[in-house]
Design an enzyme around this catalytic site. Structure first.
Site, PDB file in Angstrom:
ATOM      1  N   SER A 283      22.309  38.899  28.718  1.00  0.00           N
ATOM      2  CA  SER A 283      21.606  38.689  27.449  1.00  0.00           C
ATOM      3  C   SER A 283      20.987  39.993  26.989  1.00  0.00           C
ATOM      4  O   SER A 283      20.754  40.905  27.781  1.00  0.00           O
ATOM      5  CB  SER A 283      20.502  37.644  27.621  1.00  0.00           C
ATOM      6  N   ASP A 284      20.700  40.098  25.698  1.00  0.00           N
ATOM      7  CA  ASP A 284      19.826  41.173  25.250  1.00  0.00           C
ATOM      8  C   ASP A 284      18.406  40.829  25.693  1.00  0.00           C
ATOM      9  O   ASP A 284      18.151  39.744  26.235  1.00  0.00           O
ATOM     10  CB  ASP A 284      19.920  41.342  23.731  1.00  0.00           C
TER      11      ASP A 284
END
Length: 551
Positions: A283-284
């Site tokens: 994920s960011d």
């Protein structure tokens, strides 16, 4: 659980590496599996905080590197000593002011796109990867595949390879191959593609507005190429792709705008199933408002994993986040099968970059004279003369001796206040008299022979838009509306954001230099004096589509 997918691309593990993954996975306790899902961030050297992170035994760490390379290596060693599995050590290797503080200062992606020499990008990327691996970094959150289509996008700007898909493809693939050939896993980002929404996902969930046909011709092309070239990971951004969701479900409503970081449709249906990506999805940063504005943290932390991400990026209250994962496992929102799958992929990435073998730290390869000289020489090829309609250049101390220098300074997201440019002193050394502007100084052709504007906005996190704030720049309401170039020769320099012509379309001389580093400032001064040839290749449209900006 099965492990056979780790013998296929992009992991391509041999029998010994596969056996290591199986052995390490079997030895992990349930709590250790949950901890492996976290890539933490160390922003300082507080011993108590570092010890707290070590006790958690995370799967990875993004370390705040200081000029002390040996000290950073010691921190990494201390984490590995406490960990059940060697940790992934990650960084955003993007060049310019995102270069390692003890390493070679290299151009950023937009400067490399302006130079447009793929062999040079390959060599710069090799330098970056070799130095990173020597310092203990084995995972980079690059290359950036974002397309700089919306010129107001502050978040793409200098981090990407411009606006032309073919140029992005050439240089991003060169970086990918150089990184992974030198033991640093590459990450394609920001999935499913940024740059058509001019907002910043640090502040809001951004939207990729393309139709699927247009997406396939742009981002689809780039991600398919990166997958074919063996990219080991992809970063799921806080970016929605409504055209894909609505094609599957025309009545999706707000679900069409769900960020990829928590979207099974985008991560599983599109990235894994349609594009065939078998690597790791990270994920960011989960602290960003692009995710936090979508749902409560208690809800989205388990959803990041259940939606297909294998690593949860950044957590300040990681003990609490781990409890929320356990809560979701207990009530069925998250399954142990999904956790195991994520942990196995992370172990596969670790083996793919050689962490199943003894690691050697060799700081002697960092910042060699040869690498620094090459990077400096390459930097000098980047400054781009966009226009000089009055033939003001080259500057001459006999014609332009009295210079009025106007600048808000160098703005960078990780410094508390703007930094000063070195340009005034460089010009003084060349025989010019330079006056730094303040609000008491008026534009007076009797006092000045040249007005020189300099802006230093590189890609700025948590700033939606970059623009010339004339009132703040001049400190005077009346002077904010004055333009001196009809009476005094005027040059505007941009060291970073390449679109300042939008706010000053009729400035007669405009130069893009992409990076605020001192070698770039020196290169621009040398070119201003006629001692260096200007680059004339624009990696974006610096005229922002304005008809008058060319004149």
């Amino acid at each position: 659980m099965t492990f056979e997918h780790l013998s296929r691309a992009p992991f391509n593990l041999d029998a010994a590496a596969l056996a290591w993954v199986k052995q390490r996975f079997a030895a992990l306790t349930p709590d250790e599996k949950i901890s492996q899902l976290f890539n933490l961030r160390s922003q300082g050297n507080d011993p108590a905080e570092l010890e707290r992170q070590r006790r958690f035994k995370p799967g990875g760490l993004t370390l705040h590197f200081t000029p002390d390379a040996a000290g950073s290596s010691d921190v990494i060693a201390s984490f590995n000593a406490a960990a059940p599995v060697p940790i992934l050590v990650s960084a955003d290797l993007e060049g310019s002011r995102m270069s390692l503080p003890f390493g070679t200062e290299v151009p950023n992606p937009l400067a490399l796109a302006a130079i447009d020499d793929v062999e040079a990008t390959q060599r710069i990327s090799t330098i970056m990867a070799r130095e990173a691996r020597a310092a203990g970094i084995n995972w980079s959150f690059t290359p950036v595949l974002d397309i700089n289509a919306a010129f107001r996008s502050a978040i793409v700007a200098t981090r990407g390879y411009g606006s032309d898909v073919a140029t992005i493809e050439r240089h991003a693939m060169a970086q990918l191959s150089a990184f992974q050939a030198n033991g640093v896993a590459a990450t394609l980002k920001h999935w499913p593609g940024e740059g058509y929404d001019d907002r910043d996902q640090h502040l809001v969930t951004t939207i990729n507005p393309l139709s699927m046909a247009d997406w396939e011709a742009t981002f689809g092309r780039l991600y398919r190429k990166g997958i074919a070239e063996g990219a080991l990971s992809v970063m799921a951004g806080h970016i929605a792709l409504p055209s894909f969701v609505l094609a599957e479900d025309p009545d999706a409503g707000v679900e069409a705008y769900r960020p990829a970081s928590v979207s099974k449709r985008l991560n599983i249906d599109l990235l894994r199933n349609r594009l065939g990506f078998n690597g790791l999805i990270v994920s960011d940063a989960t602290s960003m408002a692009g995710l936090g504005s979508w749902a409560k943290r208690r809800d989205f932390v388990p959803e990041v994993i259940s939606s297909g991400c294998d690593v949860l990026l950044f957590s300040d209250k990681f003990e609490q986040d781990a409890l929320w994962l356990k809560e979701a496992l207990a009530d069925g929102r998250l399954s142990w099968a999904r956790v195991d799958e994520a942990v196995i992929r992370q172990l596969g990435l670790k083996a793919a970059v050689g962490l199943h073998q003894p690691q050697v730290v060799d700081l002697s390869v960092i910042g060699t004279p040869e690498d620094r000289a090459y990077a400096t020489a390459l930097t000098r090829r980047a400054p781009t003369l966009v226009k000089d309609v009055n033939a003001t250049l080259p500057l001459d101390p006999t014609k332009h001796r009295r210079v009025l220098f106007i600048s808000p300074g160098i703005v960078f997201p990780f410094t508390p206040r703007p930094l000063d440019f070195a340009i005034p002193d460089m010009l003084r050394d060349a025989g010019f008299e330079v006056t730094n502007y303040d609000a008491s100084i008026s534009f007076d052709a009797e006092k000045f022979d040249l007005v020189l504007y300099a802006f230093g906005d590189e890609t700025l996190l948590t700033r939606n838009h970059i623009f010339i704030d004339w009132l703040r720049l001049t400190g005077n309401f009346g002077r904010a509306m004055q333009r001196p170039w009809h009476d005094i020769p005027t040059v505007m320099l941009s060291f970073g954001f390449p679109y300042h012509l939008y706010d000053a379309p009729r400035v007669p001389t405009y130069i893009n230099a992409y990076s605020t580093t001192e070698p770039m400032q020196r290169a621009v001064v040398d070119a201003l004096l006629g001692n260096l040839k200007w680059n004339r290749n624009n990696p974006v449209d610096p005229f922002c589509g304005l008809g008058d900006a060319r004149y």
